[in-house]
Design a protein around this motif. Structure first.
Motif, PDB file in Angstrom:
ATOM      1  N   THR A   1      31.766  45.622  32.652  1.00 52.66           N
ATOM      2  CA  THR A   1      32.108  44.325  32.315  1.00 52.66           C
ATOM      3  C   THR A   1      32.315  43.528  33.272  1.00 52.66           C
ATOM      4  N   ARG A   2      33.400  43.902  34.318  1.00 53.78           N
ATOM      5  CA  ARG A   2      33.758  43.076  35.447  1.00 53.78           C
ATOM      6  C   ARG A   2      32.537  42.971  36.252  1.00 53.78           C
ATOM      7  N   GLU A   3      31.964  44.008  36.747  1.00 46.27           N
ATOM      8  CA  GLU A   3      30.945  43.696  37.819  1.00 46.27           C
ATOM      9  C   GLU A   3      29.830  43.124  37.272  1.00 46.27           C
ATOM     10  N   LEU A   4      29.425  43.010  36.024  1.00 46.42           N
ATOM     11  CA  LEU A   4      28.425  42.327  35.569  1.00 46.42           C
ATOM     12  C   LEU A   4      28.583  40.732  35.262  1.00 46.42           C
ATOM     13  N   ARG A   5      29.866  40.479  35.089  1.00 48.59           N
ATOM     14  CA  ARG A   5      30.473  39.199  35.034  1.00 48.59           C
ATOM     15  C   ARG A   5      30.127  38.698  36.363  1.00 48.59           C
ATOM     16  N   GLU A   6      30.776  39.258  37.546  1.00 46.03           N
ATOM     17  CA  GLU A   6      30.786  38.997  39.065  1.00 46.03           C
ATOM     18  C   GLU A   6      29.557  38.853  39.375  1.00 46.03           C
ATOM     19  N   GLU A   7      28.515  39.767  39.275  1.00 39.43           N
ATOM     20  CA  GLU A   7      27.284  39.958  39.957  1.00 39.43           C
ATOM     21  C   GLU A   7      26.033  38.924  39.432  1.00 39.43           C
ATOM     22  N   LEU A   8      26.205  38.801  37.958  1.00 44.89           N
ATOM     23  CA  LEU A   8      25.246  38.250  37.323  1.00 44.89           C
ATOM     24  C   LEU A   8      25.676  36.977  36.376  1.00 44.89           C
ATOM     25  N   GLY A   9      27.076  36.881  36.335  1.00 46.30           N
ATOM     26  CA  GLY A   9      27.486  35.702  35.156  1.00 46.30           C
ATOM     27  C   GLY A   9      27.397  35.968  34.001  1.00 46.30           C
TER      28      GLY A   9
END
Ligand code: 523
Length: 152
Positions: free
Chosen positions: A70-78
Motif C-alpha cells: 500500500t505504501r509503495e504504490l502510494r509513493e510510486e504511483l499516487g
C-alpha cells in the motif's frame, strides 16, 4: 566482566536480528483492472533502468506485506489500493531475498496513475504480457499473472 557479558549479549542479539533463515521480502503489486495488469518501467538503478516490473518495494522491518505494498504504490504511483491474495509463488531474488506478488485493487479506478519513480507505465492484456522486457523475477510470474487475468 559484567560489561563484556553485556556486550556479548548485544552481539548475540545482533546476530539473532540477522538470522541465517531470515528472508527479506520485496512485494510487487498485480494491479488488475478491466482485464489488464499494470506494468511499470524502471528508471533506476542504471543496471535495471529500461526494464519492466510489477511496481512495489522492500517490506520494512515490522511492517506487514499488505502495508508495505500500500505504501509503495502510494509513493510510486499516487494510487490507493486494497491488497488481495498472493499470485504465484515467492520467487528468489538472491540467497535471502524473495519477490512476492500480491493482487492490488484500485480504490478509485478513474484516478490517473502518476508515476514518481518509473518513466513509463502500461496496461497489458493477457496476450500482451510477453511484450515488455521484464526483470527476471517478474518474468517467472507471467504464467501466474495470465491465470489471474483470465479469472477476472
Ligand atoms: N524487484 C524485482 N521485481 C519487482 C520489484 C518491485 C523489485 O525484481 N517487481 C527487485 C529489484 C531490486 C529489489 O527487488 O533489486 C528491491 O526493489 P526496489 O528497488 O524497487 O525496492 P525499494 O523501492 O524498497 O528500494 P529502495 O528505494 O532502494 O529502498
Amino acid at each position: 566482566l559484567r560489561r563484556r557479558v553485556l556486550r556479548g549479549e548485544q552481539t548475540l542479539l545482533g546476530i539473532a536480528a540477522l538470522a541465517a533463515d531470515e528472508v527479506q521480502v520485496v512485494v510487487a503489486g498485480a494491479i488488475v483492472a478491466g482485464g489488464r495488469v499494470l506494468a511499470a518501467r524502471r528508471s533506476a538503478p542504471a543496471s535495471l533502468a529500461g526494464r519492466w516490473e510489477l511496481p512495489g518495494g522492500k517490506v520494512d522491518p515490522g511492517e506487514s506485506d499488505a502495508a508495505a505494498l500500500t505504501r509503495e504504490l502510494r509513493e510510486e504511483l499516487g494510487v490507493e489500493v486494497e491488497v488481495g491474495e498472493q499470485i504465484g509463488p515467492d520467487v528468489a531474488l538472491g540467497p535471502r531475498r524473495v519477490l512476492r506478488c500480491l493482487r492490488a485493487r484500485l480504490l478509485d479506478p478513474t484516478r490517473p496513475i502518476e508515476p514518481t519513480e518509473h518513466d513509463q507505465v502500461r496496461w497489458l492484456t493477457a496476450d500482451e504480457l510477453d511484450e515488455p522486457d521484464w526483470l527476471d523475477a517478474d518474468d517467472e510470474l507471467l504464467p501466474h499473472l495470465r491465470t489471474a487475468l483470465a479469472a477476472r
